[in-house]
Enzyme design. Structure first.
Site, short mmCIF file in Angstrom:
data_model
loop_
_atom_site.label_atom_id
_atom_site.label_comp_id
_atom_site.label_asym_id
_atom_site.label_seq_id
_atom_site.Cartn_x
_atom_site.Cartn_y
_atom_site.Cartn_z
N GLU A 1 0.82 -1.21 0.00
CA GLU A 1 0.00 0.00 0.00
C GLU A 1 0.85 1.26 0.00
OE1 GLU A 1 -2.84 -0.35 3.19
OE2 GLU A 1 -3.82 -2.07 2.24
N HIS B 1 -9.77 1.27 1.08
CA HIS B 1 -10.10 0.48 2.27
C HIS B 1 -11.61 0.29 2.47
CE1 HIS B 1 -5.91 1.32 3.10
NE2 HIS B 1 -5.95 0.28 3.90
#
Length: 168
Positions: free
Chosen positions: A24, A57
Protein backbone atom coordinates in the site's frame (compact mmCIF):
# COMPACT_ATOMS: atom_id res chain seq x y z
CA UNK A 1 -7.17 -28.47 12.80
CA UNK A 2 -5.03 -26.53 15.24
CA UNK A 3 -2.08 -26.52 12.81
CA UNK A 4 -4.24 -25.06 10.03
CA UNK A 5 -5.47 -22.34 12.40
CA UNK A 6 -1.87 -21.53 13.33
CA UNK A 7 -0.84 -21.29 9.67
CA UNK A 8 -3.85 -19.11 8.86
CA UNK A 9 -2.95 -16.79 11.76
CA UNK A 10 0.65 -16.60 10.57
CA UNK A 11 -0.46 -15.76 7.03
CA UNK A 12 -2.76 -13.03 8.34
CA UNK A 13 0.05 -11.53 10.42
CA UNK A 14 2.38 -11.60 7.40
CA UNK A 15 -0.31 -9.90 5.30
CA UNK A 16 -1.19 -7.27 7.92
CA UNK A 17 2.28 -6.38 9.17
CA UNK A 18 4.53 -6.86 6.12
CA UNK A 19 2.80 -7.31 2.75
CA UNK A 20 -0.05 -4.78 3.10
CA UNK A 21 2.09 -1.98 4.59
CA UNK A 22 4.74 -2.36 1.89
CA UNK A 23 2.32 -2.84 -1.02
CA UNK A 24 0.00 0.00 0.00
CA UNK A 25 2.76 2.47 0.82
CA UNK A 26 4.60 1.59 -2.37
CA UNK A 27 1.42 2.12 -4.41
CA UNK A 28 0.07 5.23 -2.71
CA UNK A 29 3.30 6.93 -1.62
CA UNK A 30 6.12 5.83 -3.96
CA UNK A 31 4.02 5.58 -7.14
CA UNK A 32 1.11 8.00 -6.76
CA UNK A 33 2.73 10.91 -4.90
CA UNK A 34 5.50 11.52 -7.45
CA UNK A 35 2.79 11.85 -10.11
CA UNK A 36 0.76 14.28 -7.99
CA UNK A 37 3.72 16.30 -6.67
CA UNK A 38 4.47 18.37 -9.82
CA UNK A 39 0.82 19.43 -10.06
CA UNK A 40 -0.22 19.78 -6.42
CA UNK A 41 2.99 20.44 -4.43
CA UNK A 42 3.18 19.43 -0.76
CA UNK A 43 -0.22 20.30 0.71
CA UNK A 44 -2.22 19.40 -2.39
CA UNK A 45 -0.51 16.01 -2.67
CA UNK A 46 -0.95 15.37 1.06
CA UNK A 47 -4.68 16.11 0.73
CA UNK A 48 -5.49 14.31 -2.57
CA UNK A 49 -3.52 11.05 -2.37
CA UNK A 50 -5.02 9.94 0.97
CA UNK A 51 -8.52 10.10 -0.46
CA UNK A 52 -7.56 7.30 -2.85
CA UNK A 53 -6.01 5.44 0.08
CA UNK A 54 -9.25 5.80 2.06
CA UNK A 55 -11.36 4.59 -0.87
CA UNK A 56 -9.06 1.57 -1.24
CA UNK A 57 -10.10 0.48 2.27
CA UNK A 58 -13.86 0.70 1.69
CA UNK A 59 -13.87 -2.91 0.48
CA UNK A 60 -13.94 -3.96 4.14
CA UNK A 61 -17.68 -3.23 4.07
CA UNK A 62 -18.13 -6.44 2.05
CA UNK A 63 -16.52 -8.44 4.88
CA UNK A 64 -18.78 -6.77 7.44
CA UNK A 65 -21.95 -7.50 5.48
CA UNK A 66 -20.90 -11.09 4.76
CA UNK A 67 -20.31 -11.79 8.48
CA UNK A 68 -24.08 -11.77 8.96
CA UNK A 69 -23.68 -11.20 12.69
CA UNK A 70 -26.86 -9.18 13.12
CA UNK A 71 -25.18 -5.77 13.03
CA UNK A 72 -27.62 -3.24 11.56
CA UNK A 73 -26.60 -2.07 8.10
CA UNK A 74 -26.68 1.56 9.29
CA UNK A 75 -23.93 0.69 11.82
CA UNK A 76 -21.87 -1.02 9.13
CA UNK A 77 -22.15 2.03 6.88
CA UNK A 78 -21.18 4.28 9.79
CA UNK A 79 -18.17 2.07 10.59
CA UNK A 80 -17.16 2.21 6.91
CA UNK A 81 -17.44 6.00 6.83
CA UNK A 82 -15.36 6.22 10.01
CA UNK A 83 -12.77 3.84 8.55
CA UNK A 84 -12.61 5.96 5.38
CA UNK A 85 -12.02 9.04 7.53
CA UNK A 86 -9.22 7.60 9.67
CA UNK A 87 -7.48 5.77 6.80
CA UNK A 88 -7.56 9.02 4.81
CA UNK A 89 -6.14 10.88 7.81
CA UNK A 90 -3.44 8.23 8.22
CA UNK A 91 -2.76 8.44 4.47
CA UNK A 92 -2.25 12.20 4.81
CA UNK A 93 0.25 11.58 7.59
CA UNK A 94 2.26 8.96 5.67
CA UNK A 95 2.12 11.10 2.52
CA UNK A 96 3.55 13.99 4.49
CA UNK A 97 6.29 11.78 5.97
CA UNK A 98 7.18 10.42 2.53
CA UNK A 99 7.34 13.84 0.90
CA UNK A 100 9.33 15.36 3.76
CA UNK A 101 11.87 12.53 4.08
CA UNK A 102 11.94 11.31 0.50
CA UNK A 103 12.04 7.72 1.78
CA UNK A 104 9.50 4.90 1.82
CA UNK A 105 10.85 3.20 4.96
CA UNK A 106 9.17 5.63 7.38
CA UNK A 107 5.66 5.27 5.95
CA UNK A 108 5.99 1.47 5.72
CA UNK A 109 7.11 1.19 9.36
CA UNK A 110 4.35 3.59 10.50
CA UNK A 111 1.79 1.54 8.58
CA UNK A 112 3.00 -1.77 10.04
CA UNK A 113 3.02 -0.27 13.55
CA UNK A 114 -0.51 1.12 13.18
CA UNK A 115 -1.79 -2.21 11.83
CA UNK A 116 -0.22 -3.94 14.83
CA UNK A 117 -1.58 -1.47 17.41
CA UNK A 118 -5.03 -0.97 15.87
CA UNK A 119 -7.21 2.05 16.49
CA UNK A 120 -6.81 3.42 20.03
CA UNK A 121 -9.49 2.30 22.48
CA UNK A 122 -10.34 5.69 23.95
CA UNK A 123 -13.56 4.41 25.53
CA UNK A 124 -11.60 1.59 27.19
CA UNK A 125 -9.95 4.14 29.47
CA UNK A 126 -13.22 4.44 31.37
CA UNK A 127 -12.98 0.86 32.67
CA UNK A 128 -10.00 1.78 34.85
CA UNK A 129 -10.00 3.43 38.26
CA UNK A 130 -10.02 7.21 38.29
CA UNK A 131 -6.27 7.66 38.80
CA UNK A 132 -5.37 5.09 36.11
CA UNK A 133 -7.88 6.65 33.70
CA UNK A 134 -6.34 10.07 34.39
CA UNK A 135 -2.85 8.67 33.84
CA UNK A 136 -3.85 7.00 30.55
CA UNK A 137 -5.66 10.14 29.39
CA UNK A 138 -2.57 12.19 30.20
CA UNK A 139 -0.44 9.72 28.22
CA UNK A 140 -2.76 10.07 25.20
CA UNK A 141 -2.66 13.86 25.43
CA UNK A 142 1.11 13.91 26.00
CA UNK A 143 1.61 11.61 23.01
CA UNK A 144 -0.53 13.84 20.81
CA UNK A 145 1.35 16.97 21.91
CA UNK A 146 4.70 15.23 21.34
CA UNK A 147 3.56 14.04 17.92
CA UNK A 148 2.47 17.52 16.87
CA UNK A 149 5.59 19.17 18.30
CA UNK A 150 8.10 16.67 16.85
CA UNK A 151 6.58 15.96 13.42
CA UNK A 152 8.25 18.93 11.70
CA UNK A 153 11.76 18.60 13.15
CA UNK A 154 11.90 14.79 12.84
CA UNK A 155 10.86 14.90 9.18
CA UNK A 156 13.17 17.75 8.21
CA UNK A 157 14.27 17.05 4.62
CA UNK A 158 17.87 17.96 5.51
CA UNK A 159 18.04 15.05 7.99
CA UNK A 160 17.33 12.62 5.15
CA UNK A 161 19.19 14.29 2.30
CA UNK A 162 15.87 14.87 0.56
CA UNK A 163 16.27 17.43 -2.22
CA UNK A 164 13.53 16.00 -4.45
CA UNK A 165 10.32 16.98 -2.69
CA UNK A 166 11.45 20.17 -0.98
CA UNK A 167 9.25 23.19 -1.61
CA UNK A 168 10.91 26.44 -2.75
Amino acid sequence: SETDDLHAAQILRLRNYVVAPFAEEFTFRACMLPVLWPHCQLMGSVMVCPLFFGVAHIHHIIERFSMNDGTPSSHIWLETLFQFFYTSLFGAYTSYVFLRTGHLVGPVLCHAFCNFMGFPDFAGILQFSTWKAALLSSAFIGGLIGFIYLLQPLTDPLLYGNTVYVSG
